[in-house]
Design an enzyme around this catalytic site. Structure first.
Site, mmCIF file in Angstrom:
data_model
loop_
_atom_site.group_PDB
_atom_site.id
_atom_site.type_symbol
_atom_site.label_atom_id
_atom_site.label_comp_id
_atom_site.label_asym_id
_atom_site.label_seq_id
_atom_site.Cartn_x
_atom_site.Cartn_y
_atom_site.Cartn_z
ATOM 1 N N LYS A 276 3.106 -3.680 12.967
ATOM 2 C CA LYS A 276 2.132 -2.625 12.695
ATOM 3 C C LYS A 276 1.977 -2.442 11.187
ATOM 4 C CE LYS A 276 5.614 1.037 12.969
ATOM 5 N NZ LYS A 276 5.988 2.325 13.577
ATOM 6 N N ARG B 99 8.967 13.899 19.342
ATOM 7 C CA ARG B 99 7.711 13.526 18.691
ATOM 8 C C ARG B 99 6.694 13.245 19.792
ATOM 9 N NH1 ARG B 99 7.915 8.520 14.558
ATOM 10 N NH2 ARG B 99 8.218 7.429 16.547
ATOM 11 N N TYR C 3 3.561 7.639 -21.347
ATOM 12 C CA TYR C 3 3.050 8.987 -21.129
ATOM 13 C C TYR C 3 4.179 10.017 -21.121
ATOM 14 C CZ TYR C 3 -1.550 7.182 -19.758
ATOM 15 O OH TYR C 3 -2.775 6.583 -19.745
#
Length: 365
Positions: free
Chosen positions: A34, A130, A259
């Site tokens: 998947k 779930r 940064y």
């Protein structure tokens, strides 16, 4: 060649890991591909084991049809089942297997006229809470499906929420609930995900569903406390994410890098810039000290990761120069190590890789 960022996908390692999963578990194994094979390329990974895999598992019909279009003829299980009744004709037409985990799916399946029955994996909620049929209702749902002409074979399944915790007391609890709830049913069983395949022999049954282990990361992240080398140490990383140095400069002590000036040099520091950033899937939150390897030598990330670039310490690598190869994770830098530095898991990092050039290799032939 373009921008130097490459995800090298070693299909021989994928095949090795599948074989290890199957040998460790016994029985049959669905390779979970998947999410585009966890970012590795579902079609190429499935094709690499198509001649030996017992089947595949994906999240949705869209992912399954991509595999079918690529010539994958082995069984494909839809781990989330179907999302609407309208998918059932395509599920039947492409000979897909479905997980049934909701009562509305049961009713929809039984009310839909199909020309031939479908294979169902009936999922129980044994404690993950779930999705899944409640344990006390599982036998009744099984009996209804078993007697219905729309249903062919049924596999009994559940999913563990804490299998990746060595010594967990919750997995045995789930296992007990599952077996008590199926008492008297004679049918194939599937329980084991990667962690259960590698570390919980009590959960081994007829079908395994290995996922993350197929791609190389240890699902226990070094937790296993057992004599000798853990089985997970035999896993091979499938993805090697490589960039290159595109700039090298030396800064004086007390100078900031990147940064926010998150890193300030405490000595004259040789700084390399690598062609990879958070837009490529490398985590922006990776702190100074996260390991990288430059031309095979370990060093560290310094400063804040930006969108397209990151900076590394080359002070102790005098031979590193523009064009030098940089491994961000792979053989020398475990993806689990990078994930742990940013408080996430290898799954997320692997699934997020993009903008890289994917190069597939296979040394098995």
């Amino acid at each position: 060649m373009g921008r130097p960022l490459t995800a090298r996908i070693r299909l021989d390692a994928f095949r090795h890991n599948y074989r290890l999963a199957k040998a460790s578990h016994g029985g049959r194994a669905l390779a979970v591909v998947k999410a585009n094979a966890y970012g590795h390329g579902a079609v190429r990974c499935a094709q690499a084991i198509a001649d030996e895999a017992d089947g595949f598992a994906v999240a949705s019909i869209e992912e399954a049809l991509t595999l079918r279009a690529a010539g994958i003829s082995a069984p494909i299980l839809l781990l989330e089942g179907f999302f609407e009744t309208a998918e059932l004709p395509d599920i039947q037409a492409h000979d897909l297997w479905i997980v049934v985990h909701q009562h509305w799916q049961v009713e929809a399946l039984m009310a839909t006229a199909l020309s031939r029955p479908v294979t169902v994996w009936l999922k129980m909620d044994s404690g993950m809470h779930r999705v899944g049929i409640e344990p006390e209702r599982y036998q009744a749902v099984y009996a209804r499906l078993k007697s219905h002409p729309q249903v062919a074979d049924i596999v009994l399944m559940s999913h563990f929420s804490r299998a990746d915790e060595a010594g967990s007391t919750y997995l045995p609890r789930q296992l007990k609930i599952f077996h008590e709830s199926i008492a008297g049913i004679s049918a194939p069983i599937s329980l084991s995900n990667s962690a259960a395949v590698l570390g919980w022999s009590a959960a081994h049954a007829d079908w395994a569903r290995p996922g993350i282990m197929l791609y190389g990361p240890d699902p226990f992240v070094g937790q296993m406390d057992e004599p000798g080398e853990p089985l997970s140490a035999r896993l091979r990383p499938v993805m090697q994410l490589e960039g290159a140095l595109i700039s090298v400069r030396t800064i004086a002590p007390g100078e900031p890098v990147g940064y926010g000036g998150m890193f300030v040099s405490d000595r004259a520091t040789r700084v390399g810039v690598v062609s990879c950033g958070y837009a490529d899937g490398y985590p922006r939150t990776a702190p100074t000290g996260t390991p990288v390897a430059v031309d095979g030598q370990l060093t560290r990330l310094i400063g804040r990761v930006s969108m397209d670039m990151l900076t590394v310490d080359l002070t102790d690598l005098p031979k590193a120069e523009i064009g030098s190869r940089v491994e961000l994770w792979g053989d020398q830098v475990p993806v689990n190590e990078v994930a742990s530095r940013v408080g996430t898991i290898a799954y997320e990092l692997l699934c997020n890789v993009k903008r890289a050039r994917f190069v597939y290799s296979d040394t098995s032939y």
